[in-house]
Design a protein around this motif. Structure first.
Motif, PDB file in Angstrom:
ATOM      1  N   ASP A  84       0.841  -1.204   0.000  1.00 27.65           N
ATOM      2  CA  ASP A  84       0.000   0.000   0.000  1.00 27.65           C
ATOM      3  C   ASP A  84       0.874   1.252   0.000  1.00 27.65           C
ATOM      4  O   ASP A  84       1.859   1.333   0.745  1.00 27.65           O
ATOM      5  N   PHE A  85       0.489   2.231  -0.801  1.00 24.46           N
ATOM      6  CA  PHE A  85       1.330   3.412  -0.967  1.00 24.46           C
ATOM      7  C   PHE A  85       0.503   4.552  -1.535  1.00 24.46           C
ATOM      8  O   PHE A  85      -0.238   4.372  -2.505  1.00 24.46           O
ATOM      9  N   ASP A  86       0.611   5.724  -0.923  1.00 25.06           N
ATOM     10  CA  ASP A  86      -0.094   6.908  -1.395  1.00 25.06           C
ATOM     11  C   ASP A  86       0.794   7.619  -2.417  1.00 25.06           C
ATOM     12  O   ASP A  86       1.483   8.589  -2.102  1.00 25.06           O
ATOM     13  N   ALA A  87       0.777   7.121  -3.644  1.00 27.06           N
ATOM     14  CA  ALA A  87       1.679   7.635  -4.675  1.00 27.06           C
ATOM     15  C   ALA A  87       1.433   9.110  -4.972  1.00 27.06           C
ATOM     16  O   ALA A  87       2.376   9.892  -5.159  1.00 27.06           O
ATOM     17  N   ALA A  88       0.164   9.516  -5.003  1.00 25.80           N
ATOM     18  CA  ALA A  88      -0.157  10.902  -5.343  1.00 25.80           C
ATOM     19  C   ALA A  88       0.425  11.884  -4.335  1.00 25.80           C
ATOM     20  O   ALA A  88       0.783  13.013  -4.684  1.00 25.80           O
ATOM     21  N   PHE A  89       0.526  11.465  -3.080  1.00 26.23           N
ATOM     22  CA  PHE A  89       1.089  12.339  -2.041  1.00 26.23           C
ATOM     23  C   PHE A  89       2.505  12.772  -2.422  1.00 26.23           C
ATOM     24  O   PHE A  89       2.907  13.911  -2.159  1.00 26.23           O
ATOM     25  N   PHE A  90       3.258  11.853  -3.026  1.00 20.04           N
ATOM     26  CA  PHE A  90       4.641  12.153  -3.396  1.00 20.04           C
ATOM     27  C   PHE A  90       4.776  12.582  -4.854  1.00 20.04           C
ATOM     28  O   PHE A  90       5.896  12.703  -5.361  1.00 20.04           O
ATOM     29  N   PRO A  94       0.650   6.401 -10.839  1.00 19.64           N
ATOM     30  CA  PRO A  94       0.353   5.004 -10.492  1.00 19.64           C
ATOM     31  C   PRO A  94       1.244   4.007 -11.204  1.00 19.64           C
ATOM     32  O   PRO A  94       1.665   3.005 -10.627  1.00 19.64           O
ATOM     33  N   ARG A  95       1.555   4.270 -12.472  1.00 18.74           N
ATOM     34  CA  ARG A  95       2.388   3.327 -13.233  1.00 18.74           C
ATOM     35  C   ARG A  95       3.799   3.267 -12.654  1.00 18.74           C
ATOM     36  O   ARG A  95       4.380   2.187 -12.507  1.00 18.74           O
ATOM     37  N   GLU A  96       4.363   4.431 -12.327  1.00 21.92           N
ATOM     38  CA  GLU A  96       5.699   4.433 -11.744  1.00 21.92           C
ATOM     39  C   GLU A  96       5.684   3.788 -10.358  1.00 21.92           C
ATOM     40  O   GLU A  96       6.614   3.056  -9.996  1.00 21.92           O
ATOM     41  N   ALA A  97       4.646   4.042  -9.572  1.00 25.59           N
ATOM     42  CA  ALA A  97       4.549   3.459  -8.237  1.00 25.59           C
ATOM     43  C   ALA A  97       4.517   1.937  -8.299  1.00 25.59           C
ATOM     44  O   ALA A  97       5.140   1.251  -7.490  1.00 25.59           O
ATOM     45  N   ASP A  98       3.783   1.381  -9.291  1.00 23.87           N
ATOM     46  CA  ASP A  98       3.720  -0.073  -9.445  1.00 23.87           C
ATOM     47  C   ASP A  98       5.100  -0.661  -9.737  1.00 23.87           C
ATOM     48  O   ASP A  98       5.394  -1.798  -9.352  1.00 23.87           O
ATOM     49  N   ALA A 104      11.251   0.792  -1.368  1.00 18.83           N
ATOM     50  CA  ALA A 104      11.459   2.215  -1.652  1.00 18.83           C
ATOM     51  C   ALA A 104      10.231   3.027  -1.257  1.00 18.83           C
ATOM     52  O   ALA A 104      10.346   4.146  -0.736  1.00 18.83           O
ATOM     53  N   ARG A 105       9.047   2.483  -1.485  1.00 19.75           N
ATOM     54  CA  ARG A 105       7.815   3.177  -1.088  1.00 19.75           C
ATOM     55  C   ARG A 105       7.779   3.361   0.425  1.00 19.75           C
ATOM     56  O   ARG A 105       7.424   4.434   0.939  1.00 19.75           O
ATOM     57  N   LEU A 106       8.136   2.298   1.137  1.00 23.01           N
ATOM     58  CA  LEU A 106       8.105   2.343   2.598  1.00 23.01           C
ATOM     59  C   LEU A 106       9.093   3.366   3.142  1.00 23.01           C
ATOM     60  O   LEU A 106       8.790   4.111   4.082  1.00 23.01           O
ATOM     61  N   VAL A 107      10.270   3.443   2.554  1.00 20.64           N
ATOM     62  CA  VAL A 107      11.277   4.404   3.000  1.00 20.64           C
ATOM     63  C   VAL A 107      10.808   5.838   2.754  1.00 20.64           C
ATOM     64  O   VAL A 107      11.042   6.729   3.582  1.00 20.64           O
ATOM     65  N   LEU A 108      10.124   6.096   1.633  1.00 21.81           N
ATOM     66  CA  LEU A 108       9.589   7.440   1.396  1.00 21.81           C
ATOM     67  C   LEU A 108       8.620   7.843   2.501  1.00 21.81           C
ATOM     68  O   LEU A 108       8.691   8.957   3.045  1.00 21.81           O
TER      69      LEU A 108
END
Length: 611
Positions: A84-90, A94-98, A104-108
């Motif tokens: 789970d990751f709030d890509a828009a926040f950063f 969506p494609r890049e987040a996938d 890396a998502r968790l560290v952000l």
């Protein structure tokens, strides 16, 4: 084991600048955040569970065969929904987040949380801030390639170097940005490297820690085939039942700053890193067999660099994997350097967080460091689980060691000395790390750094609570989290309001409540969020000065009586006017006898300006 201190080792007088831990963030098995992690540790709970079905698809039904003929069960310490990751926040599509490794998502997310915990909103970190992250796992890359999901963002999404680099990019900082891989010691080595960068003056602030996720059964199968996993599905550190470890996953980050700068800035200091060291086993009996002499050397060097007498260290967080070979080697090194140090008056307490959450491998060291930071700040030792009978190869009494199996108050042997602790982390390739920590100093006046005196119930000022988020849904979630945070009733409304206003990034969706007590403020926010949250640009404040005619008799009197800040600034205005007028600013607004009225133009304009 009686290896002399190297000739080039620094003396205590050469100990470098202590480094303050000023911010914390974590996502660990059974613990979403430092408070939840402390509760898990203090209550002596285990977060080890059955492996979720989606993590063991294609794995042997009954578990993983081990070289000894046993089977390692499907058990471990896991995060809920690690993808789970709030890509828009950063600002990530969506494609890049996938395509991004969930590590890396968790560290952000944790990098953002750690900075806010330190009271440093995004955009206000020093430009030369360093980011150093330990990471070893590549499970997500294996999944991507197995399913042929390679695309435009795969190269940047799976490259482990970018785990640190992406956080630097999001924060807009230009200091050293490193992803470190020294196997299981990676995250503690990352913290030591960050401390060295701070002491050298290369950076003024650092984010350091580690991340590890177990996403495929193949990496677990490899650990089982190597003989590292416990057939009992538990970690029995220093115990006769020690038969390997159980895997865990998660991440934690700390924000680090030179202690002198942290105290000067009024930061809340959670603990202090006095010094540390990293070495390697070299040509030991085998590539992966730990070496007691090398471990003893890293302990000695760390104590020397910290300027600490080994006899004064009261607790060590072990690497403590619960393996038949590793535990006796670690115990022997600890006993030689710390447990039997001249002048020690009580056995050295030791323990391992791996008994609670499993072995986090690349993030194991930072989990142990976070445990020690929390123990120092609470002045309590927490229990190590699953220890009943000492390992036959570990003579605890002879080595001067004591496995901490019960919760206990933690007090120094000498009341005038701060609590001291060590943290060890060892990589299977022989890279060893040890850090020496102390509890935070108490500033003059007796208040913990970063705290402010609590207002009495009879003199509570009116304060605003401001929440902001990128979306209305996130704003509602912020309100719920704030309510949960203040549910225990000990939160100071002034401190909470100050933190919300000055240590958070302000986004386009906002809600504010004004009041004197926690209940009143929460009620105001709960009413404001669904009704009509404020939206729009908040980039700059705007000052509006009213023209003549907006005055009234008695204006500002209530503020003078209820707001010390307003009263102080108003008095400063009065002092500035005094050389040029024959009347008192305060007496005019209070309608004092003999004071001129607001109908005079030479009076009303300075009064309106001051108000």
């Amino acid at each position: 084991m009686n290896e002399p201190v190297p000739a080039d080792a620094p003396t205590p007088a050469q100990a470098g600048e202590p480094v303050a831990v000023v911010g914390l963030a974590c996502r660990l098995p059974g613990a979403d955040g430092p408070t939840a992690f402390w509760n898990l540790l203090a209550e002596g709970r285990s977060a080890i569970t059955d492996t979720p079905p989606d993590r063991r698809a294609g794995a042997p039904e009954d578990g993983y065969p081990t070289p000894g003929g046993d089977t390692a069960p499907h058990r471990g310490g896991f995060l809920d929904a690690p993808g789970d990751f709030d890509a828009a926040f950063f600002g990530i599509s969506p494609r890049e987040a996938d395509a991004m490794d969930p590590q890396a998502r968790l560290v952000l997310e944790l990098g953002w949380e750690a900075m806010e915990h330190a009271g440093i909103p995004a955009g206000r970190a020093p430009r030369n801030t360093a980011v150093v992250i330990g990471a070893t796992a590549g499970d997500y890359a294996e999944l991507v390639h197995r399913h042929g999901a390679v695309g435009h963002h795969t190269m940047t999404g799976l490259n482990r170097a970018l785990i640190a680099n992406r956080l630097s990019y999001v924060l807009g900082v230009t200091g050293p940005s490193l992803t470190v891989d020294t196997a299981q010691s990676s995250s503690l080595v990352a913290v030591q490297l960050a401390c060295e960068r701070l002491r050298s003056g290369e950076c003024d602030l650092a984010l350091a820690g580690g991340v590890h996720l177990n996403l495929t059964p193949d990496s677990t199968r490899a650990a089982a085939e190597f003989g590292a996993l416990s057939p009992s599905g538990r970690c029995h550190t220093f115990d006769a039942r020690a038969d390997g470890f159980v895997r865990g996953e998660g991440a934690a980050l700390v924000v680090l700053k030179p202690l002198s700068a942290a105290l000067a800035d009024g930061d809340r200091v959670h603990a202090v890193i006095l010094g540390g060291a990293v070495n390697n086993d070299g040509a030991s009996s085998s590539l992966t067999t730990p070496d007691a002499d090398a471990q003893a050397a890293v302990l000695r060097t760390a104590c020397t660099r910290a300027g600490v007498d080994p006899a004064h260290i009261g607790y060590v967080e072990l690497h403590g994997t619960g393996t038949r070979v590793g535990d006796p080697v670690e115990a022997a090194a600890l006993g030689a350097v710390l447990g039997t140090a001249a002048g020690r008056t009580a056995p050295l307490a030791v323990g391992s967080v791996k008994t609670n959450i499993g072995h986090l491998e690349g993030a194991a060291g930072i989990a142990g460091l976070l445990k020690v930071v929390l123990c120092l700040s609470h002045e309590r030792l927490v229990p190590t689980l699953h220890h009943t009978t000492p390992h036959p190869g570990i003579d605890l009494d002879r080595l001067g060691l004591h496995v901490q199996t019960q919760p206990a108050e933690w007090t120094p042997a000498d009341p005038g000395r701060p609590l001291l602790a060590g943290v060890s982390s060892f990589g299977m390739g022989g890279t060893n790390a040890h850090l020496v920590l102390a509890q935070a100093p108490v500033p003059a006046g007796g208040e913990a750094a970063g705290d402010t005196p609590r207002d009495t119930a009879h003199n509570r000022p009116v304060v605003p609570w401001l929440l902001s988020a990128r979306t209305p849904a996130a704003l509602r979630a912020q309100t719920e989290r704030l309510a949960a945070h203040t549910a225990h009733g000990t939160a100071d409304p002034v401190n909470v309001g100050w933190s919300l206003l000055t240590t958070r990034t302000h986004f386009e969706h906002r809600a504010v409540a004004v009041g004197t007590g926690t209940g009143e403020l929460l009620h105001g926010l709960e009413a404001a969020v669904p009704a009509a949250p404020v939206t729009g640009d908040v980039s700059r404040p705007v000052f509006v000065f009213p023209g003549q005619g907006s005055q009234w008799a008695g204006m500002a009197v209530e503020l003078l009586d209820s707001s010390p800040v307003f009263a102080e600034r108003f008095a400063a205005c009065g002092a500035a006017l005094a050389p040029f007028v024959d009347w008192s600013l305060v007496e005019v607004v209070r309608g004092g006898e003999g004071a001129p009225g607001l109908e005079r133009v030479d009076v009303v304009q300075p009064v309106l300006w001051a108000v």
